[in-house]
Structures are given as structure tokens and as C-alpha cells.
Design a protein around this motif. Sequence first.
Motif, mmCIF file in Angstrom:
data_model
loop_
_atom_site.group_PDB
_atom_site.id
_atom_site.type_symbol
_atom_site.label_atom_id
_atom_site.label_comp_id
_atom_site.label_asym_id
_atom_site.label_seq_id
_atom_site.Cartn_x
_atom_site.Cartn_y
_atom_site.Cartn_z
ATOM 1 N N ILE B 210 0.099 1.371 -5.010
ATOM 2 C CA ILE B 210 0.235 0.342 -3.976
ATOM 3 C C ILE B 210 -0.158 0.971 -2.651
ATOM 4 N N ALA B 211 -1.133 0.353 -1.972
ATOM 5 C CA ALA B 211 -1.454 0.746 -0.610
ATOM 6 C C ALA B 211 -1.131 -0.454 0.272
ATOM 7 N N ASP B 212 -0.041 -0.369 1.002
ATOM 8 C CA ASP B 212 0.249 -1.375 2.029
ATOM 9 C C ASP B 212 -0.399 -0.869 3.311
ATOM 10 N N ILE B 213 -1.368 -1.626 3.801
ATOM 11 C CA ILE B 213 -2.103 -1.193 4.992
ATOM 12 C C ILE B 213 -2.050 -2.273 6.058
ATOM 13 N N ARG B 214 -2.287 -1.844 7.294
ATOM 14 C CA ARG B 214 -2.329 -2.778 8.411
ATOM 15 C C ARG B 214 -3.768 -2.837 8.903
ATOM 16 N N MET B 215 -4.338 -4.023 8.966
ATOM 17 C CA MET B 215 -5.687 -4.161 9.517
ATOM 18 C C MET B 215 -5.822 -5.535 10.138
ATOM 19 N N THR B 216 -6.601 -5.604 11.194
ATOM 20 C CA THR B 216 -6.794 -6.889 11.864
ATOM 21 C C THR B 216 -8.206 -7.394 11.580
ATOM 22 N N GLY B 217 -8.380 -8.687 11.714
ATOM 23 C CA GLY B 217 -9.708 -9.276 11.649
ATOM 24 C C GLY B 217 -10.296 -9.380 10.250
ATOM 25 N N HIS B 218 -9.477 -9.135 9.201
ATOM 26 C CA HIS B 218 -10.029 -9.277 7.855
ATOM 27 C C HIS B 218 -9.987 -10.742 7.467
ATOM 28 N N ASP B 219 -11.136 -11.275 7.064
ATOM 29 C CA ASP B 219 -11.255 -12.689 6.804
ATOM 30 C C ASP B 219 -11.054 -12.968 5.320
ATOM 31 N N MET B 220 -9.905 -13.501 4.978
ATOM 32 C CA MET B 220 -9.650 -13.892 3.592
ATOM 33 C C MET B 220 -8.602 -14.995 3.615
ATOM 34 N N PRO B 221 -8.791 -16.037 2.813
ATOM 35 C CA PRO B 221 -7.782 -17.106 2.818
ATOM 36 C C PRO B 221 -6.448 -16.595 2.264
ATOM 37 N N PRO B 222 -5.350 -17.281 2.592
ATOM 38 C CA PRO B 222 -4.054 -16.863 2.050
ATOM 39 C C PRO B 222 -3.946 -17.218 0.571
ATOM 40 N N GLU B 223 -4.466 -16.341 -0.282
ATOM 41 C CA GLU B 223 -4.501 -16.555 -1.730
ATOM 42 C C GLU B 223 -4.226 -15.221 -2.411
ATOM 43 N N ARG B 224 -3.875 -15.290 -3.685
ATOM 44 C CA ARG B 224 -3.720 -14.063 -4.470
ATOM 45 C C ARG B 224 -5.048 -13.781 -5.150
ATOM 46 N N TRP B 225 -5.652 -12.640 -4.848
ATOM 47 C CA TRP B 225 -6.935 -12.285 -5.461
ATOM 48 C C TRP B 225 -6.743 -11.102 -6.396
ATOM 49 N N PHE B 226 -7.260 -11.276 -7.592
ATOM 50 C CA PHE B 226 -7.101 -10.250 -8.630
ATOM 51 C C PHE B 226 -8.466 -9.953 -9.242
ATOM 52 N N TRP B 227 -8.750 -8.680 -9.479
ATOM 53 C CA TRP B 227 -10.024 -8.285 -10.065
ATOM 54 C C TRP B 227 -9.819 -7.521 -11.370
ATOM 55 N N PHE B 228 -10.599 -7.909 -12.393
ATOM 56 C CA PHE B 228 -10.744 -7.066 -13.573
ATOM 57 C C PHE B 228 -12.067 -6.319 -13.454
ATOM 58 N N ASP B 229 -12.000 -5.003 -13.629
ATOM 59 C CA ASP B 229 -13.214 -4.180 -13.664
ATOM 60 C C ASP B 229 -14.122 -4.377 -12.444
ATOM 61 N N PRO B 230 -13.567 -4.324 -11.238
ATOM 62 C CA PRO B 230 -14.431 -4.488 -10.062
ATOM 63 C C PRO B 230 -15.224 -3.211 -9.797
ATOM 64 N N ALA B 238 -7.421 -4.558 -9.932
ATOM 65 C CA ALA B 238 -6.990 -4.460 -8.534
ATOM 66 C C ALA B 238 -6.457 -5.812 -8.095
ATOM 67 N N LEU B 239 -5.622 -5.776 -7.062
ATOM 68 C CA LEU B 239 -4.946 -6.976 -6.584
ATOM 69 C C LEU B 239 -4.845 -6.903 -5.073
ATOM 70 N N MET B 240 -4.988 -8.052 -4.411
ATOM 71 C CA MET B 240 -4.906 -8.079 -2.959
ATOM 72 C C MET B 240 -4.075 -9.274 -2.516
ATOM 73 N N HIS B 241 -3.121 -8.971 -1.638
ATOM 74 C CA HIS B 241 -2.208 -9.979 -1.114
ATOM 75 C C HIS B 241 -2.091 -9.810 0.383
ATOM 76 N N ARG B 242 -2.033 -10.929 1.081
ATOM 77 C CA ARG B 242 -1.815 -10.880 2.514
ATOM 78 C C ARG B 242 -0.316 -10.990 2.814
ATOM 79 N N GLN B 243 0.152 -10.153 3.759
ATOM 80 C CA GLN B 243 1.546 -10.218 4.201
ATOM 81 C C GLN B 243 1.566 -10.527 5.700
ATOM 82 N N PRO B 244 2.729 -10.848 6.247
ATOM 83 C CA PRO B 244 2.820 -11.040 7.699
ATOM 84 C C PRO B 244 2.471 -9.763 8.458
ATOM 85 N N ASP B 245 2.254 -9.881 9.740
ATOM 86 C CA ASP B 245 2.027 -8.748 10.658
ATOM 87 C C ASP B 245 0.697 -8.040 10.385
ATOM 88 N N ASP B 246 -0.326 -8.749 9.859
ATOM 89 C CA ASP B 246 -1.604 -8.110 9.535
ATOM 90 C C ASP B 246 -1.455 -6.981 8.522
#
Lengths: 63, 525
Positions: B210-230, B238-246
Motif C-alpha cells: 500500500i502506498a498512500d501518497i499525497r498529490m494535487t492536480g491528478h485528474d481521475m473521477p471518484p471511482e475504484r479503478w483496478f488493473w489486472f496485469d497492467p 493494482a488498485l487506485m482509490h481517491r481519499q480526502p485531502d488529495d
Amino acid sequence: MASLNTAPNLSGHDDIYERLIGLHDGLSEGESLQAWSRLVLLLINHIGDRDVIDEAIRLAAPR
Amino acid sequence: MANVEGIPIYREIGSVPAAGMSRDKARVTVVGAGPVGLAMALDLGRRGHPVTVLTRLDFIAHCSKAICFSKRSLDILDRLGVGDRAIAKGVTWNLGKVFWGAGDQPVYQFDMLPVKDQKRPGFVNIQQYYIEEYLLDALLDLPDVQIRWGHQVTAVTPQDGGVQLRVSAADGDYSLTTEWVVACDGARSTVRDCMGLDFEGRVFEDNFLIADIRMTGHDMPPERWFWFDPPFNPGKSALMHRQPDDVWRLDFQLGWDIDRDAATRPEKVEPFVRAMLGEGVEFQREWYSVYTFQCRRMARFVHGRVIFAGDSAHLVSPFGARGCNGGFADIDNLGWKLDLVLRGQADARLIDSYDHEAIVTADENILNSSRSTDFLTPKSTASQALRDAVLQLAQDHAFARPFVNSGRLSTPVSYPDSPLSTPDSDDWDGGVAPGAPVLDAPHDGGWLLDALGQGFVLLTCEWSGAVPDGVQVIAVSGLAADRLGLSSGNAALIRPDHYVAARWRRPGRDAIQSALLRAQGGLHG
């Protein structure tokens, strides 16, 4: 002439998937291939329609 | 200074002195002050009971824990008065998308709120420490709830009509005699260990970063995105989720044979992040961690006067958000039951029904999370081939898409064989059956679930008649009645946790009375 149905036609996908994995429990790769083959033969006999089977074979082939 | 080192701190609170607690008494003791323990204390406290909470830590931890809170959990938080804060802060989402390989179009997507016109969305993402803070703030308004920070249980001795706990604090040890213990002390539960109880199940051989990171300006809708074999994590997921506070949660499958200590070093983590988001991406580390997981549970959750809830009772893989949400389901189920028992209006049989229903929930969560894990990390060549075949076919053929399993996300669990339910004696076509939760709908300018409150309710449709004491009558119409399957003259008895206990085409007072008695654990047919 019947055609192959590729729209969803089942319920309980996760149950069926679990059964399919379970088919291979404890099998070697060679035994697994045989198990898959037996399953296909049973199912195509049940389907019984040459056109449907030919279409499925065509779609299953590597692209 | 925090009393336990190595855990990052969100909010320092400080240890509560043990002086003067040498032979202490409590009606209910909750062990653990994570989200499940705090919600348990809040539920009982709001029902007017004195509660003592013991927690080993003297701070709220700041690290990567639960982030996905389900609609059902939001409904529970609403009942506890903190739902609005979670919604205001959290990132609301309903859609999940699954990608395969380098493809930029999802091979599968799902909607976590298929039935619209409900108060709450399918999910919000919010850091666990915010939820803990909201629960804690609400608890501070309850003078009869005491939270003892820095107090560790060291021994558990069942005795007649209660339990004796040995507790260790910074300034000394003491004994606490309590009528009930609710053990919400997590996966490595001290209470469970002290009692020498079993915890059985599967351990999965895989590691995830798990890498919880802070970044601004990343354009992605508030959705759960999951990748097989990316391309950025070949052969793995891999999995990507948006949280509050960027803040963003990135989750990378690592495989089994890895150096776990090395895997969280920035020089190891950052290449994953850059491969996923682009070489030039700017971000700061919030928290990096590696986890493995298990799917297991205790054989029973009720042991006399000691009741287990949340991770102390059951563990699941995180794919499906069934951990913390499963814990909230436990305390939601237990709160009203313990309330009635503490008031002397029900006996231990009602607590036994918690054992039945919470185990049904845990088993469904374990089943779903085990199956997701088997899809994510195939255990044999045949299983891998089947998984890959599903993903290949899913690109072009609708039939294959429902097999794609990147996690079946948490939804409320029904109890078809609950001892508290009165089986249908009429014919019903749809609606909500006994043992299933009420579906929310617009009601009287607001929402049905808000109107239900936290006691027994008879939902009626164009019906009037006598009802037993303590049952509130609420008339429903329109969409609310339709979703329940109620037409003119019908009624349904709803439990305090918003599950249907019984329903009738032509309700009568005696039938309602006996269904109420059964739902309170008093009648077993």
C-alpha cells in the motif's frame, strides 16, 4: 440456424467459478488439461448444435 | 509521547491515570478503541448505558487502514449521529472499473448503488482516523461513557454473572469487574488470547504494497479503478482509490517471495508510483506498508459474557472492503440486543442470536473475499488459465464480464434462517423478506432509514390497528412501500437494526405481538 449466445445467460458466476477451480484441485497440469477436455466434450454434446459449437471454437481460438 | 512506539500518530490523547480504580465495576466494558469499539460504545451510550472503554494505545493512529466505508456503514453512522460528517469529508463513489493489460477501456464495471433514490451513496472513501475522530467527538457528549486510554487488558476471568478483567496502565494495575465484555481489540485480540480461543481459516501466500501518497492536480473521477496485469505491474494487479485531502491509495500486488522489510523503503516504492502515474509525477509519502492476509474466524463469537466483534472475531482480505464494514455490521447487530438485555427486557438467548447472525455475515464476507483472492492470485496453472480466459473474453463478450472478480464489495448480509425472524405465512412477490435489511427510499420529505430510528417499528401501508407497547407505527406509501412490497392493508415489523422481522398481508395484534417476542429472542418456533 442457431447462433452462439454471448450475452450473460447464467446466475451465480462466483459459485460456478469456484467449482471450475475446484475441478483442478490436486491435479497435475496434464491431468488438468484432460479435465478441461472432458468438460468441453460433455458440454458440446449437451449443446448438440454444430453451428453453435463451430462458432464457439472460432471465438476460443487465439487471436 | 505516545505509549507505544513505531505507530504514526494522528491525534495524541494521553494516558488516563489508573489511580483509584483498584476494585472497579462496569456494566459494559468495550475493549479496543478502533472504529468498531468506538461505534459499539457510542451505540450503547446513546441508548443510555454507562460504558467503559479500555484501549492499549493513548492516541489515534495515523497509518494506512480502512478507507472504504459502505452504504450500510454510512446508514449505521447515520443512526449513531455521525454520518453527515463522514459524507462531508469523504469522497463519494459508486462506480468500480476493472482494466486489463494496457487497455484504457474497462473490461468490466460495476455500480455499488444499483437502486437509486436512497439517502447514502454506495461508498465513501475516508481515512479511518477521521471516522475514529467523529465517533470520539460524539462520545465526548455522553457523560456515562469513559474512555481509558493506555489501559491494557492482561487477564480475563469469567465469573458468575460477569467477567473480571485485569488491567495494566502506566501508573499501575487494577481489576475491573464487569457484566459484559465486548472485545473489539482487533486481529491480534488480547482478550481472545487471554481466553485461549481458536481462530481458524486460510492464510494466503501473497504480499501487497500500500502506498498512500499525497498529490494535487491528478485528474481521475471518484471511482475504484483496478488493473489486472497492467504495464506498470506486469503479471500482477493494482488498485487506485481517491481519499480526502488529495491523498490517494495505490495498492500493488508484489508476489510471495519478496523482502518485506525492503519493500516499503521509498527507493523501492517510488518506482511503482512513477510507473503507474508517469515519471514526472510529484507526490509526497503519507504511509507505505506491506500486508499479507488471512480469511479466518472464531468458531463462536459469544463466550458467556464475553462477545467478540470486528477483526477480533473474523478476518478477511481487503478486496471487497469487508473488514471495517463487517465490524460495523457486528456492532449494529449487537447494540440493540445488549440494550434489551441490560434493561432486563430480554435474556441471553437474544445474545445467542448475535452469534448466529454475525457468523452468517462473517461467512459471507470470508466466502466472497476468498473467491476474490482466488481470482486475483490464481493458485494453479489451470486456475491462472481460467482467470486469463475470463479477462480475454470479457473484452468482447458480455457473458464473461460477470466472472471478472476484483473484489465483490461489501453490501449488507441477510439472515435467511435467523431465529429472530417469523417466516412468511402469506404469499409475497418481491419486497424485503424477513431476515433482510430494509431498503432506503424517500419518505415524508426525508428518508425512510432516518425515520426508523433505533427501536422496533411497524411499517404499514394503509392499515390501522392496535400494536404492542414499544412499537412505533410509521405509515409508508409510494416508492418506500413498493420497495418493501407492501400494498394496501399490509405491514412489516422492523428490528432496531433495520432488518425485517416479520411481514403480513393482513396483520393482527396477536401476530405482531408474537413476532415481536420472537424478534426479542423470547420465542423459538
